[in-house]
Design an enzyme around this catalytic site. Structure first.
Site, mmCIF file in Angstrom:
data_model
loop_
_atom_site.group_PDB
_atom_site.id
_atom_site.type_symbol
_atom_site.label_atom_id
_atom_site.label_comp_id
_atom_site.label_asym_id
_atom_site.label_seq_id
_atom_site.Cartn_x
_atom_site.Cartn_y
_atom_site.Cartn_z
ATOM 1 N N CYS A 106 57.329 60.036 28.106
ATOM 2 C CA CYS A 106 57.778 59.731 29.475
ATOM 3 C C CYS A 106 56.563 59.293 30.313
ATOM 4 O O CYS A 106 55.756 58.482 29.860
ATOM 5 C CB CYS A 106 58.487 60.967 30.028
ATOM 6 S SG CYS A 106 59.479 60.741 31.492
ATOM 7 N N HIS B 245 58.162 56.137 29.753
ATOM 8 C CA HIS B 245 59.309 55.960 30.639
ATOM 9 C C HIS B 245 59.193 54.600 31.328
ATOM 10 O O HIS B 245 58.088 54.192 31.710
ATOM 11 C CB HIS B 245 59.351 57.078 31.686
ATOM 12 C CG HIS B 245 60.677 57.158 32.372
ATOM 13 N ND1 HIS B 245 60.969 56.458 33.516
ATOM 14 C CD2 HIS B 245 61.804 57.835 32.051
ATOM 15 C CE1 HIS B 245 62.224 56.718 33.882
ATOM 16 N NE2 HIS B 245 62.752 57.549 33.004
ATOM 17 N N GLU C 270 61.740 67.894 28.445
ATOM 18 C CA GLU C 270 60.759 67.330 27.505
ATOM 19 C C GLU C 270 59.822 68.415 26.987
ATOM 20 O O GLU C 270 59.496 68.468 25.799
ATOM 21 C CB GLU C 270 59.976 66.209 28.178
ATOM 22 C CG GLU C 270 60.858 65.012 28.506
ATOM 23 C CD GLU C 270 60.235 64.024 29.474
ATOM 24 O OE1 GLU C 270 60.890 63.037 29.805
ATOM 25 O OE2 GLU C 270 59.093 64.267 29.932
#
Lengths: 198, 198
Positions: free
Chosen positions: B114, B133, B16
């Site tokens: 996330c 997430h 990420e």
């Protein structure tokens, strides 16, 4: 536990490197990154410098590339990421070229992505299906059965195209090393948008 | 040239982080990564340690996080990546929480992906559309209008879900900072498979 040796150099495409390494680790593959130097750096082998990625991210490799420590009895997979300058260094290394041939002769997997596919040419691999980043297509299209599929599996040689195909490349390597079920188990928590790689 | 400050900590999800940084650099955005320490490390600020990523990749940040050097007059975008432990450290930092509010008040962009979306909660942002997430959904679903879209843009707050949505997240940030044309120009050479993010 399967194991992978992932090469890295100054100029390596850091997304291709990171996506492959991280996804393999998620599958339980023991990963080692090894720095391939673009010149001989005497006395520095115990203390690898960081690799300066193609877009400026500095990554500390796990170790320094040593042909003796990289043999196919030690790893199940050898990976060569792209990034023009990094791929030039890695694919131009004659110890790496020798290892690429040995891995394939010994029935171990070799993965190449983006400009990393140049290693197939430099290692004099026989004509077979292969893909790469379009920027190096012209160097490869006569020596191989050039494909534009995102991931091409030819025996134990797995090639792919660029950062945008790095997830399917890494997940294909997971599937080949650990099976289809593990691929699905790894892809799930990564939350791919519908109709992409899940 | 637009600029971005991308936070990183021990335990940050390295895909990420890397996908966001690299894609922004490809768009001509000046990126700075800043290490957020999980504890006070006196005297070490001139010499940042590497960040130990969630899957074992060690990344050298460009600098050490300093609230004074991170203010919204200096950057157009603040990014908080995921990785459970890294997101916990970054979102738990009160200087970071303060900056998240200041960036949004000053009309600058804030990206969270996330578990990084926890920073929206810890910064006490007002109820608005947001994603994260799935593993941290329960902590966020009452305080926000929780969505399961790959990327959610709510004013200047851009949130996303995981490594599998990191490319659309990064490309959305490119589009917001540099325009639709630049997004297409950056996505092209990354060679996304058909019917994905191109």
């Amino acid at each position: 536990m399967p194991s992978a040796l992932i090469l890295i150099a100054d100029g390596t495409e850091e997304m291709e490197f990171t996506i492959t390494y991280d996804t393999l680790v998620r599958a339980g593959v023991s990963c080692t990154s090894a720095f391939v130097s673009s010149e001989k750096r005497d006395g520095n082998e115990q203390n690898p410098p960081f690799a300066h990625g193609s877009r400026g991210i500095n990554i500390l490799p796990d170790t320094y590339f040593s042909p003796q420590a990289a043999t196919p009895d030690k790893y199940d997979l050898l990976v060569i990421p792209g990034g023009a300058k990094g791929a030039e260094t890695i694919s131009g290394s004659s110890p790496v070229q020798h290892l690429v041939r040995r891995y394939l002769e010994d029935g171990k997997f070799v993965g190449m992505i983006c400009a990393g596919s140049l290693a197939a040419l430099r290692s004099n691999l026989p004509k077979q299906p292969l893909t790469s980043h379009p920027s190096v297509r012209d160097q490869l299209k006569d020596a191989f059965e050039y494909s534009e599929e995102p991931v091409v599996v030819s025996g134990k040689l797995v090639t792919s195209r660029g950062p945008g195909t790095a997830f399917p490349f890494a997940l294909t390597l997971v599937e080949l090393l650990c099976g289809k079920e593990k691929r699905a188990e790894v892809a799930g928590p990564m939350i791919f948008p519908k109709r992409t790689f899940a």
